[in-house]
Design a protein around this motif. Structure first.
Motif, PDB file in Angstrom:
ATOM      1  N   ASN A  71      42.621  37.065  34.405  1.00  0.00           N
ATOM      2  CA  ASN A  71      42.744  37.699  35.716  1.00  0.00           C
ATOM      3  C   ASN A  71      42.181  39.117  35.658  1.00  0.00           C
ATOM      4  O   ASN A  71      42.910  40.100  35.649  1.00  0.00           O
ATOM      5  N   THR A  72      40.863  39.207  35.602  1.00  0.00           N
ATOM      6  CA  THR A  72      40.176  40.501  35.697  1.00  0.00           C
ATOM      7  C   THR A  72      39.093  40.365  36.761  1.00  0.00           C
ATOM      8  O   THR A  72      38.805  39.262  37.248  1.00  0.00           O
ATOM      9  N   ALA A  73      38.481  41.488  37.125  1.00  0.00           N
ATOM     10  CA  ALA A  73      37.416  41.448  38.122  1.00  0.00           C
ATOM     11  C   ALA A  73      36.268  40.558  37.655  1.00  0.00           C
ATOM     12  O   ALA A  73      35.614  39.886  38.471  1.00  0.00           O
ATOM     13  N   MET A  74      36.011  40.516  36.340  1.00  0.00           N
ATOM     14  CA  MET A  74      34.925  39.677  35.809  1.00  0.00           C
ATOM     15  C   MET A  74      35.259  38.197  35.881  1.00  0.00           C
ATOM     16  O   MET A  74      34.372  37.347  35.820  1.00  0.00           O
ATOM     17  N   ALA A  75      36.545  37.867  35.984  1.00  0.00           N
ATOM     18  CA  ALA A  75      36.956  36.462  35.988  1.00  0.00           C
ATOM     19  C   ALA A  75      37.086  35.879  37.394  1.00  0.00           C
ATOM     20  O   ALA A  75      37.167  34.663  37.561  1.00  0.00           O
ATOM     21  N   ARG A  76      37.141  36.734  38.402  1.00  0.00           N
ATOM     22  CA  ARG A  76      37.383  36.263  39.767  1.00  0.00           C
ATOM     23  C   ARG A  76      36.081  35.906  40.467  1.00  0.00           C
ATOM     24  O   ARG A  76      35.066  36.561  40.238  1.00  0.00           O
TER      25      ARG A  76
END
Length: 344
Positions: A71-76
């Motif tokens: 759950n990080t900006a790179m994963a969304r």
């Protein structure tokens, strides 16, 4: 005259003889048939999915599978979260969070991005009896989770069902084909019920005993997710710091229930890349909780006697909290480094 008397006597004897024969013959007794009785049909209990309380007559006999999702900006936007029965949000190093998404009633084809295990995952997955899917993890954490009886399906261990996406950079690009991952599960039984459910949403404890709420604002050290009640959709809708949290298809992630557990977070024996202690959520004991269902919230107490037992939610009166049938997100908010604000 004598002859006439003899004939009358003979007829009288014959009549007596016939009467005697008739009286000695058994008489047939006719017993009237009893009136038919009407038996009311017994209502059969409708089977429900154990992790959602939703009726499912075609519920399959398969285990639940938990997947560790970044759950990080790179994963969304993440893939598959919208089909999870239960999602647990836990704090990891750096004050950010990760998800442990549990799938049972629905099985998306692909889930991810998949990341590594943490020690508190044992308390989440052990009560389910099924496997935990991970990218890998520190040997210390792998061992502690396995000691709790949890089967690990790991990319680093060479298990099948994982692949890298060309659309993202490592380590944010590891995904899993859930049906293939599930074929490697050692368990075959469905999970036991983890929470109590009402017969319908109108009978949920928060609806019957709680106060109206329009939104929940949560805070972790480095992230501030929120939940807003949507009466039209009859669900709580998630955001990340005010931005709608969506699926790959663009739909906003939602849930029928949001359970906020205030938990202790301690320093584990593991270390991150910078040498700092990896935080560990204490999954046993008791603490304050807040349960949101149907646009209302009710305070509660959570308790968990052992890692292998489900969490119990009770009201101030000591009664079990009944959730609305549907999906549930559990927020493990630290008592000393986080908070929750209920907006009316």
């Amino acid at each position: 005259m004598a002859g006439r008397h003899r004939r009358l006597a003979a007829l009288t004897l014959a009549a007596l003889a016939l009467t005697g024969c008739a009286s000695s013959a058994p008489r047939e007794t006719v017993t009237p048939s009893p009136a038919p009785t009407t038996v009311a049909p017994t209502a059969e209990a409708v089977p429900t999915w154990p992790l959602t309380g939703v009726p499912g007559e075609d519920a399959e006999e398969r285990p639940a599978v938990a997947v560790k999702v970044e759950n990080t900006a790179m994963a969304r936007p993440q893939t598959g979260l919208e089909e999870a029965d239960v999602v647990w949000e836990e704090m990891v190093e750096g004050g950010i969070t990760r998800f442990n998404a549990v799938f049972h009633s629905r099985l998306p084809e692909v889930v991810g991005p998949i990341r590594s295990v943490r020690p508190m995952d044992a308390g989440i997955v052990a009560p389910l009896g099924g496997p935990q899917v991970i990218s890998g993890g520190q040997p210390l954490f792998l061992g502690s989770v396995q000691e709790a009886g949890v089967q690990l399906i790991s990319h680093d261990a060479g298990h099948a069902g994982f692949f890298r996406s060309a659309d993202r950079r490592a380590p944010h690009n590891l995904y899993g084909r859930l049906p293939e991952l599930l074929t490697q599960a050692e368990a075959a039984e469905p999970p036991p019920e983890q929470f109590s459910f009402a017969a319908d949403g109108e009978e949920a404890t928060a609806v019957l005993e709680g106060e109206p709420a329009t939104a929940l604002r949560l805070s972790f050290p480095q992230t501030s997710p929120g939940w807003t009640w949507d009466g039209g959709a009859d669900r709580w809708l998630r955001d990340e710091a005010g931005e709608p949290a969506t699926s790959v298809a663009g739909d906003v992630l939602g849930a029928e229930n949001v359970v906020v557990m205030r938990v202790e977070v301690v320093a584990s024996e593991g270390r991150d890349q910078s040498g700092d202690a990896v935080p560990e959520t204490v999954m046993t004991g008791t603490g304050e909780a807040l349960v949101a269902s149907g646009g209302r919230v009710v305070p509660a107490t959570w308790s968990k006697a052992a890692l292998g037992e489900p969490v119990t939610l009770t009201t101030a009166a000591g009664d079990d909290v009944a959730l609305a049938p549907g999906t549930t997100w559990v927020e493990l908010v630290p008592v000393d480094r986080g908070g929750v604000d209920v907006q009316r």
